[in-house]
Each structure stands twice: as structure tokens, then as C-alpha cells.
Motif scaffolding. Structure first.
Motif, mmCIF file in Angstrom:
data_model
loop_
_atom_site.group_PDB
_atom_site.id
_atom_site.type_symbol
_atom_site.label_atom_id
_atom_site.label_comp_id
_atom_site.label_asym_id
_atom_site.label_seq_id
_atom_site.Cartn_x
_atom_site.Cartn_y
_atom_site.Cartn_z
ATOM 1 N N LEU A 15 24.842 -65.426 -41.215
ATOM 2 C CA LEU A 15 25.028 -65.797 -39.811
ATOM 3 C C LEU A 15 24.178 -67.015 -39.456
ATOM 4 O O LEU A 15 22.960 -67.006 -39.643
ATOM 5 C CB LEU A 15 24.657 -64.608 -38.915
ATOM 6 C CG LEU A 15 24.976 -64.751 -37.431
ATOM 7 C CD1 LEU A 15 26.487 -64.818 -37.205
ATOM 8 C CD2 LEU A 15 24.378 -63.583 -36.656
ATOM 9 N N VAL A 16 24.825 -68.052 -38.921
ATOM 10 C CA VAL A 16 24.104 -69.286 -38.589
ATOM 11 C C VAL A 16 23.691 -69.355 -37.116
ATOM 12 O O VAL A 16 22.967 -70.258 -36.723
ATOM 13 C CB VAL A 16 24.919 -70.549 -38.972
ATOM 14 C CG1 VAL A 16 25.147 -70.610 -40.463
ATOM 15 C CG2 VAL A 16 26.227 -70.616 -38.222
ATOM 16 N N ASP A 17 24.098 -68.397 -36.302
ATOM 17 C CA ASP A 17 23.817 -68.428 -34.863
ATOM 18 C C ASP A 17 22.339 -68.594 -34.497
ATOM 19 O O ASP A 17 22.042 -69.246 -33.488
ATOM 20 C CB ASP A 17 24.371 -67.173 -34.191
ATOM 21 C CG ASP A 17 25.886 -67.148 -34.167
ATOM 22 O OD1 ASP A 17 26.498 -67.530 -35.186
ATOM 23 O OD2 ASP A 17 26.469 -66.749 -33.148
ATOM 24 N N PRO A 18 21.373 -68.035 -35.250
ATOM 25 C CA PRO A 18 19.966 -68.243 -34.876
ATOM 26 C C PRO A 18 19.563 -69.717 -34.793
ATOM 27 O O PRO A 18 18.640 -70.068 -34.052
ATOM 28 C CB PRO A 18 19.196 -67.508 -35.984
ATOM 29 C CG PRO A 18 20.119 -66.423 -36.412
ATOM 30 C CD PRO A 18 21.499 -67.048 -36.336
ATOM 31 N N LEU A 19 20.244 -70.576 -35.502
ATOM 32 C CA LEU A 19 19.952 -72.017 -35.422
ATOM 33 C C LEU A 19 20.185 -72.567 -34.019
ATOM 34 O O LEU A 19 19.518 -73.512 -33.595
ATOM 35 C CB LEU A 19 20.850 -72.796 -36.392
ATOM 36 C CG LEU A 19 20.564 -72.686 -37.873
ATOM 37 C CD1 LEU A 19 21.656 -73.397 -38.663
ATOM 38 C CD2 LEU A 19 19.209 -73.296 -38.191
ATOM 39 N N PHE A 20 21.129 -71.975 -33.299
ATOM 40 C CA PHE A 20 21.528 -72.542 -32.018
ATOM 41 C C PHE A 20 20.475 -72.354 -30.932
ATOM 42 O O PHE A 20 20.460 -73.110 -29.955
ATOM 43 C CB PHE A 20 22.875 -71.970 -31.579
ATOM 44 C CG PHE A 20 23.940 -72.068 -32.649
ATOM 45 C CD1 PHE A 20 23.963 -73.123 -33.548
ATOM 46 C CD2 PHE A 20 24.910 -71.081 -32.768
ATOM 47 C CE1 PHE A 20 24.938 -73.201 -34.539
ATOM 48 C CE2 PHE A 20 25.893 -71.164 -33.753
ATOM 49 C CZ PHE A 20 25.894 -72.215 -34.641
ATOM 50 N N THR A 21 19.584 -71.371 -31.088
ATOM 51 C CA THR A 21 18.481 -71.236 -30.131
ATOM 52 C C THR A 21 17.375 -72.233 -30.447
ATOM 53 O O THR A 21 16.698 -72.699 -29.550
ATOM 54 C CB THR A 21 17.918 -69.796 -30.122
ATOM 55 O OG1 THR A 21 17.527 -69.441 -31.447
ATOM 56 C CG2 THR A 21 18.961 -68.809 -29.621
ATOM 57 N N VAL A 22 17.219 -72.572 -31.722
ATOM 58 C CA VAL A 22 16.215 -73.559 -32.127
ATOM 59 C C VAL A 22 16.676 -74.972 -31.797
ATOM 60 O O VAL A 22 15.872 -75.828 -31.426
ATOM 61 C CB VAL A 22 15.919 -73.429 -33.643
ATOM 62 C CG1 VAL A 22 14.916 -74.473 -34.094
ATOM 63 C CG2 VAL A 22 15.416 -72.027 -33.972
ATOM 64 N N PHE A 23 17.987 -75.204 -31.918
ATOM 65 C CA PHE A 23 18.574 -76.522 -31.645
ATOM 66 C C PHE A 23 19.630 -76.380 -30.543
ATOM 67 O O PHE A 23 20.830 -76.409 -30.802
ATOM 68 C CB PHE A 23 19.214 -77.109 -32.907
ATOM 69 C CG PHE A 23 18.267 -77.284 -34.051
ATOM 70 C CD1 PHE A 23 17.376 -78.349 -34.066
ATOM 71 C CD2 PHE A 23 18.246 -76.392 -35.111
ATOM 72 C CE1 PHE A 23 16.493 -78.511 -35.119
ATOM 73 C CE2 PHE A 23 17.369 -76.544 -36.171
ATOM 74 C CZ PHE A 23 16.482 -77.607 -36.174
ATOM 75 N N PRO A 24 19.212 -76.230 -29.277
ATOM 76 C CA PRO A 24 20.168 -75.973 -28.197
ATOM 77 C C PRO A 24 21.100 -77.145 -27.881
ATOM 78 O O PRO A 24 22.141 -76.950 -27.268
ATOM 79 C CB PRO A 24 19.267 -75.646 -27.003
ATOM 80 C CG PRO A 24 17.962 -76.313 -27.314
ATOM 81 C CD PRO A 24 17.832 -76.281 -28.800
ATOM 82 N N ASN A 25 20.742 -78.351 -28.289
ATOM 83 C CA ASN A 25 21.575 -79.530 -28.015
ATOM 84 C C ASN A 25 22.254 -80.055 -29.270
ATOM 85 O O ASN A 25 22.559 -81.246 -29.363
ATOM 86 C CB ASN A 25 20.726 -80.628 -27.378
ATOM 87 C CG ASN A 25 20.155 -80.190 -26.052
ATOM 88 O OD1 ASN A 25 20.870 -79.634 -25.221
ATOM 89 N ND2 ASN A 25 18.868 -80.410 -25.846
#
Length: 198
Positions: A15-25
């Protein structure tokens, strides 16, 4: 890129979703490896690429269902069932009306055993009409489906030649320059010189 001694499908990305909190933009996402999974992709994405030998079931459906108003380029490698590819061609459903991806102009549905089935679902849809590029390379495309593409291209060329339906033209307010001048005194970045040019 993967070195010769390893294979792309041997890596379990998950799952790659945790990246999206680290890189919100996040504007570009390129995931390479096996067992790629996503929930909801960030709306800020402009470019998306999954490069895999086997895309698991549900990943493409979740991608197509994500609201991606800025996405211009999507490249999906599906792979082979031998390496875990389990995408159902119906997973493309949420992409077909173009509402989730209004700016999408480049679509790659590549490296897949289901290329002909995906193409069958794309023909005549709103999303296909907004594309500039459809890349089906490295996939299995039947002669019948390839002929459909050829027939459509030939029909469009005939429309242009006959004047029945002219080629696409730029907007009336589009501005183009036939020539431009570069003022080298204004360049503040150093230029890399080619040592082989004298």
C-alpha cells in the motif's frame, strides 16, 4: 530501473497511501515493483505511473475511482497472471466518463494480457475523446481490435481530406511566436559546454 539480476515483480511494494500524508502536494507518482496497492490517490497528481509485472486486483479500480482533476498523464502496466496480474477489465469503469480525470490527455494501458478487453471498453467513451495519446504497447491486442483502431483512424483521415470535418485547430485566442530572441546577457545559470564541440 531494476538491475539485471533482479526482476520487477520480486519486490512487494504494498500500500502506497502512507506516502500521501508525507507528501500532501504530490504532483508525480511513479511506483515500480510488484503487488502495488492504492486506496485513494491525491487530487494534486498530474502524472501517474505503475510499472509492474503483475498488478493485483482492485488497484486499477481504486485508481480509476480516485478524483484526479489535475491528472494529465496516466501509465499503467498490468503484467502477466504468472507474476500476479489480476486486474479485471471492468475495473476501468470509473475512468470511462472522464469526470474523475478531466485533464487526462495521455493514457498508457501497457504490458497487459487484457489490452484488447480494455480497448473494447474504451471505444466510443468520453475519456477516449479527450486523449491525445493512447499507448497500448507491450500488450496483447487481437487483430480484430487493432483493425477497429485502424478503421477509425482511416475514417478520420477521410473526413479531414474531404473537408467534412476539419482537423483540430488552436483556440482563437491562442498566441504563438514564429521566432524569439534569447538575450544571453540575461541568463544567470552557468551553461554546460560540450568538450567535444570546438
Amino acid at each position: 530501473e531494476y538491475p539485471d539480476e533482479t526482476e520487477i515483480s520480486w519486490t512487494d511494494v504494498g500500500l502506497v497511501d502512507p506516502l500521501f500524508t508525507v507528501f500532501p502536494n504530490l504532483r508525480a507518482l511513479h511506483v515500480q515493483g510488484g503487488h502495488i496497492q492504492v486506496g485513494r490517490l491525491p487530487a494534486t497528481l498530474r502524472s501517474l505511473k505503475y510499472e509492474t509485472g503483475g498488478l493485483p486486483a482492485g488497484t486499477f479500480a481504486a485508481t480509476c475511482a480516485s478524483s484526479l482533476p489535475e491528472l494529465e498523464r496516466m501509465e499503467i502496466w498490468f503484467g502477466s497472471d504468472y507474476y500476479g496480474a489480476a486486474t479485471d477489465p471492468d475495473e476501468i469503469g470509473a475512468l470511462l466518463d472522464g469526470k474523475n480525470t478531466p485533464k487526462l490527455t495521455w493514457l498508457g494501458l501497457k504490458n497487459g494480457q487484457i489490452a484488447h478487453e480494455l480497448l473494447a471498453r474504451l471505444i466510443g467513451t468520453p475519456v477516449l475523446k479527450q486523449l491525445h495519446t493512447l499507448d497500448l504497447s507491450m500488450g496483447t491486442l487481437t487483430d480484430e481490435r487493432a483493425q477497429i483502431l485502424i478503421d477509425k483512424a482511416e475514417a478520420r483521415i477521410a473526413q479531414i481530406r474531404s473537408g467534412e470535418k476539419p482537423p483540430l485547430m488552436p483556440d482563437a485566442n491562442a498566441k504563438y511566436a514564429a521566432e524569439f530572441v534569447v538575450d544571453l546577457d540575461q541568463i544567470v545559470e552557468p551553461m554546460n559546454a560540450d568538450p567535444d564541440v570546438h
